[in-house]
Scaffold this motif. Sequence first.
Motif, PDB file in Angstrom:
ATOM      1  N   ALA A  47     -35.989  26.699   2.540  1.00 14.71           N
ATOM      2  CA  ALA A  47     -34.565  26.884   2.204  1.00 14.71           C
ATOM      3  C   ALA A  47     -33.689  26.173   3.237  1.00 14.71           C
ATOM      4  O   ALA A  47     -32.679  25.553   2.888  1.00 14.71           O
ATOM      5  CB  ALA A  47     -34.226  28.372   2.145  1.00 14.71           C
ATOM      6  N   LEU A  48     -34.085  26.252   4.516  1.00 22.38           N
ATOM      7  CA  LEU A  48     -33.320  25.550   5.560  1.00 22.38           C
ATOM      8  C   LEU A  48     -33.346  24.042   5.324  1.00 22.38           C
ATOM      9  O   LEU A  48     -32.336  23.362   5.507  1.00 22.38           O
ATOM     10  CB  LEU A  48     -33.897  25.872   6.944  1.00 22.38           C
ATOM     11  CG  LEU A  48     -33.742  27.320   7.424  1.00 22.38           C
ATOM     12  CD1 LEU A  48     -34.492  27.530   8.736  1.00 22.38           C
ATOM     13  CD2 LEU A  48     -32.265  27.690   7.595  1.00 22.38           C
ATOM     14  N   ASP A  49     -34.512  23.531   4.915  1.00 19.60           N
ATOM     15  CA  ASP A  49     -34.611  22.095   4.594  1.00 19.60           C
ATOM     16  C   ASP A  49     -33.666  21.746   3.439  1.00 19.60           C
ATOM     17  O   ASP A  49     -32.980  20.723   3.465  1.00 19.60           O
ATOM     18  CB  ASP A  49     -36.042  21.724   4.178  1.00 19.60           C
ATOM     19  CG  ASP A  49     -37.014  21.796   5.341  1.00 19.60           C
ATOM     20  OD1 ASP A  49     -36.561  21.805   6.503  1.00 19.60           O
ATOM     21  OD2 ASP A  49     -38.234  21.848   5.091  1.00 19.60           O
ATOM     22  N   PHE A  50     -33.657  22.616   2.437  1.00 15.95           N
ATOM     23  CA  PHE A  50     -32.790  22.385   1.280  1.00 15.95           C
ATOM     24  C   PHE A  50     -31.322  22.333   1.705  1.00 15.95           C
ATOM     25  O   PHE A  50     -30.568  21.439   1.316  1.00 15.95           O
ATOM     26  CB  PHE A  50     -33.004  23.488   0.228  1.00 15.95           C
ATOM     27  CG  PHE A  50     -32.081  23.387  -0.947  1.00 15.95           C
ATOM     28  CD1 PHE A  50     -32.390  22.555  -2.022  1.00 15.95           C
ATOM     29  CD2 PHE A  50     -30.881  24.090  -0.975  1.00 15.95           C
ATOM     30  CE1 PHE A  50     -31.521  22.442  -3.110  1.00 15.95           C
ATOM     31  CE2 PHE A  50     -30.007  23.984  -2.048  1.00 15.95           C
ATOM     32  CZ  PHE A  50     -30.327  23.161  -3.120  1.00 15.95           C
ATOM     33  N   ILE A  51     -30.941  23.300   2.532  1.00 11.21           N
ATOM     34  CA  ILE A  51     -29.547  23.347   2.993  1.00 11.21           C
ATOM     35  C   ILE A  51     -29.205  22.069   3.752  1.00 11.21           C
ATOM     36  O   ILE A  51     -28.168  21.438   3.523  1.00 11.21           O
ATOM     37  CB  ILE A  51     -29.322  24.585   3.894  1.00 11.21           C
ATOM     38  CG1 ILE A  51     -29.441  25.862   3.060  1.00 11.21           C
ATOM     39  CG2 ILE A  51     -27.962  24.512   4.597  1.00 11.21           C
ATOM     40  CD1 ILE A  51     -29.509  27.145   3.877  1.00 11.21           C
ATOM     41  N   GLU A  52     -30.107  21.684   4.656  1.00  8.85           N
ATOM     42  CA  GLU A  52     -29.844  20.524   5.509  1.00  8.85           C
ATOM     43  C   GLU A  52     -29.658  19.248   4.684  1.00  8.85           C
ATOM     44  O   GLU A  52     -28.838  18.404   5.013  1.00  8.85           O
ATOM     45  CB  GLU A  52     -31.002  20.366   6.493  1.00  8.85           C
ATOM     46  CG  GLU A  52     -30.611  19.834   7.835  1.00  8.85           C
ATOM     47  CD  GLU A  52     -29.524  20.653   8.526  1.00  8.85           C
ATOM     48  OE1 GLU A  52     -28.734  20.040   9.253  1.00  8.85           O
ATOM     49  OE2 GLU A  52     -29.450  21.887   8.333  1.00  8.85           O
ATOM     50  N   SER A  53     -30.415  19.142   3.598  1.00  7.22           N
ATOM     51  CA  SER A  53     -30.308  17.916   2.805  1.00  7.22           C
ATOM     52  C   SER A  53     -29.188  18.000   1.770  1.00  7.22           C
ATOM     53  O   SER A  53     -28.998  17.069   0.987  1.00  7.22           O
ATOM     54  CB  SER A  53     -31.649  17.610   2.127  1.00  7.22           C
ATOM     55  OG  SER A  53     -32.023  18.692   1.325  1.00  7.22           O
ATOM     56  N   HIS A  54     -28.467  19.131   1.760  1.00  5.82           N
ATOM     57  CA  HIS A  54     -27.373  19.259   0.787  1.00  5.82           C
ATOM     58  C   HIS A  54     -26.055  19.646   1.448  1.00  5.82           C
ATOM     59  O   HIS A  54     -25.180  20.209   0.791  1.00  5.82           O
ATOM     60  CB  HIS A  54     -27.729  20.302  -0.279  1.00  5.82           C
ATOM     61  CG  HIS A  54     -28.818  19.857  -1.198  1.00  5.82           C
ATOM     62  ND1 HIS A  54     -30.153  19.931  -0.866  1.00  5.82           N
ATOM     63  CD2 HIS A  54     -28.775  19.315  -2.437  1.00  5.82           C
ATOM     64  CE1 HIS A  54     -30.877  19.468  -1.863  1.00  5.82           C
ATOM     65  NE2 HIS A  54     -30.072  19.079  -2.828  1.00  5.82           N
ATOM     66  N   LEU A  55     -25.900  19.370   2.745  1.00  6.05           N
ATOM     67  CA  LEU A  55     -24.673  19.764   3.423  1.00  6.05           C
ATOM     68  C   LEU A  55     -23.443  19.101   2.798  1.00  6.05           C
ATOM     69  O   LEU A  55     -22.348  19.656   2.816  1.00  6.05           O
ATOM     70  CB  LEU A  55     -24.740  19.418   4.917  1.00  6.05           C
ATOM     71  CG  LEU A  55     -25.750  20.223   5.744  1.00  6.05           C
ATOM     72  CD1 LEU A  55     -25.787  19.717   7.191  1.00  6.05           C
ATOM     73  CD2 LEU A  55     -25.423  21.706   5.720  1.00  6.05           C
ATOM     74  N   ARG A  56     -23.655  17.907   2.254  1.00  8.66           N
ATOM     75  CA  ARG A  56     -22.525  17.179   1.660  1.00  8.66           C
ATOM     76  C   ARG A  56     -22.461  17.344   0.142  1.00  8.66           C
ATOM     77  O   ARG A  56     -21.668  16.670  -0.503  1.00  8.66           O
ATOM     78  CB  ARG A  56     -22.651  15.691   1.988  1.00  8.66           C
ATOM     79  CG  ARG A  56     -22.436  15.352   3.461  1.00  8.66           C
ATOM     80  CD  ARG A  56     -22.958  13.947   3.738  1.00  8.66           C
ATOM     81  NE  ARG A  56     -22.590  13.491   5.068  1.00  8.66           N
ATOM     82  CZ  ARG A  56     -21.633  12.591   5.300  1.00  8.66           C
ATOM     83  NH1 ARG A  56     -20.968  12.051   4.312  1.00  8.66           N
ATOM     84  NH2 ARG A  56     -21.361  12.228   6.535  1.00  8.66           N
TER      85      ARG A  56
END
Lengths: 168, 280
Positions: free
Chosen positions: B10-19
């Motif tokens: 989930a953290l990876d997902f968030i990081e790749s979708h910050l924008r």
Amino acid sequence: MKAEIIEKPAMLLVGFNFFGDPFRSYSGWSEENEIGRLWKRWMAYLENARPDLRHVSAPDAMVELHVHHAETPQTGEFEVFVGVEVTQLEALPPEVVVKVLPASRYAVFTLAGQAITADWSWMMDAEWLPALGVRRHPTYSFQRYDARFKGMDAIEASELDVYVPLED
Amino acid sequence: MNNITVMALALDFIESHLREPVGVADMAAAVSYSLYHFCRTFKAATHFTPYDYLMRRRIAEAAREVLASERKLIDIAFDYQFNNPETFSRAFKRVMDVQPTQWRKQGAAGYRQMMPRLTAEHLEHLQRGAPWRPTIETRPALDLIGVMTLGDDVTAAWEQLHSELAACGLADTGGDFYGWTWCAAEGGVTATLAALVNSGACIEAGALVAKTLPARTYLRVPHRGTARDLALTLDYAYHIWLPQSDYRAALPWYVEGFGTLPDRPSDGAWDVYLPVERVE
């Protein structure tokens, strides 16, 4: 897990509610999270006010209702209501909230033991509802706790029913 | 997969979708959890609600970009999904303690101002150290005597202190030993003092220096693990606990309290003290 589809008339519920991320302060199954605190507040109220709370349809049954609002998908914040079903309304003190759930068709799932603490909501969407050939109404669902629920510390011996309203 | 592994995804997902215009329901769906179960599990694993973490990471990356580029603030705000300048400014002030315009004027990030991305390593450390029970404590002044080194090679400082004490015939001294670490700014110069409580002896010997830490308020965090894990404990203290408390870091240094002389701090348990002040 037992599943059935039922028709249910409109429901009148009275109780307490909370809106937000209930795990902001405490996570997991801690009774100190906002849902646990909501239950404590409601049970304490019931203890003192029960004689004034009339027309309760099933005195030993409690409802925990989860309502998704417009911002829920974005923020993860939602409404939690705990209370009891009543057959008619009378004057209520300001802290008591009334919910009117429309008549609906429901899928009712009976969860037992450790299944109660698992991610049954995901299983419901991914497997159980498709297996029944139905789609849930996305806005709300509720759990009904009665004498079969023995408490979180006796989860193996407990059962509860989850009611999911269905789309036509 | 266990919850830690899933929350790391989930953290990876968030990081790749910050924008990207994603919300908590998207995060939950990305790891095949219901929204309810995801919120509960994410908080248990990271100590943040998912939405709070998303917003803090967006602000941290936006803040980095405000410093690194000359792009208009409003364009950076839009990039990170803030739909108007007011929302961006309010969120920025809440997380960074200054307005974006002041931040740009400031020109550099201060000590531990940037919320890092959390990793699986952080989550495992958080789980290993549970239950975390940091406390706010007022401590009296502390007179230290020790060896100061530049850089973050703590081992060299402790070895030097050991040899200085041996030269004074105090190698087997009992008493409390302390490490004091100062860092000018993110990625800046670090100074380390390996020290013991100054009993007045040896003050003029060799490379020993004296330092007094005044009486003040500290956040005391129990550290469990290796010296390498200390960075994870510091991330917990500075970036997870403090931002969700009524306190903030007051000075760019911290103190480690050891019971005995740590020749080479490795596995073990010791306390870390961060100077803090109450947020008004």
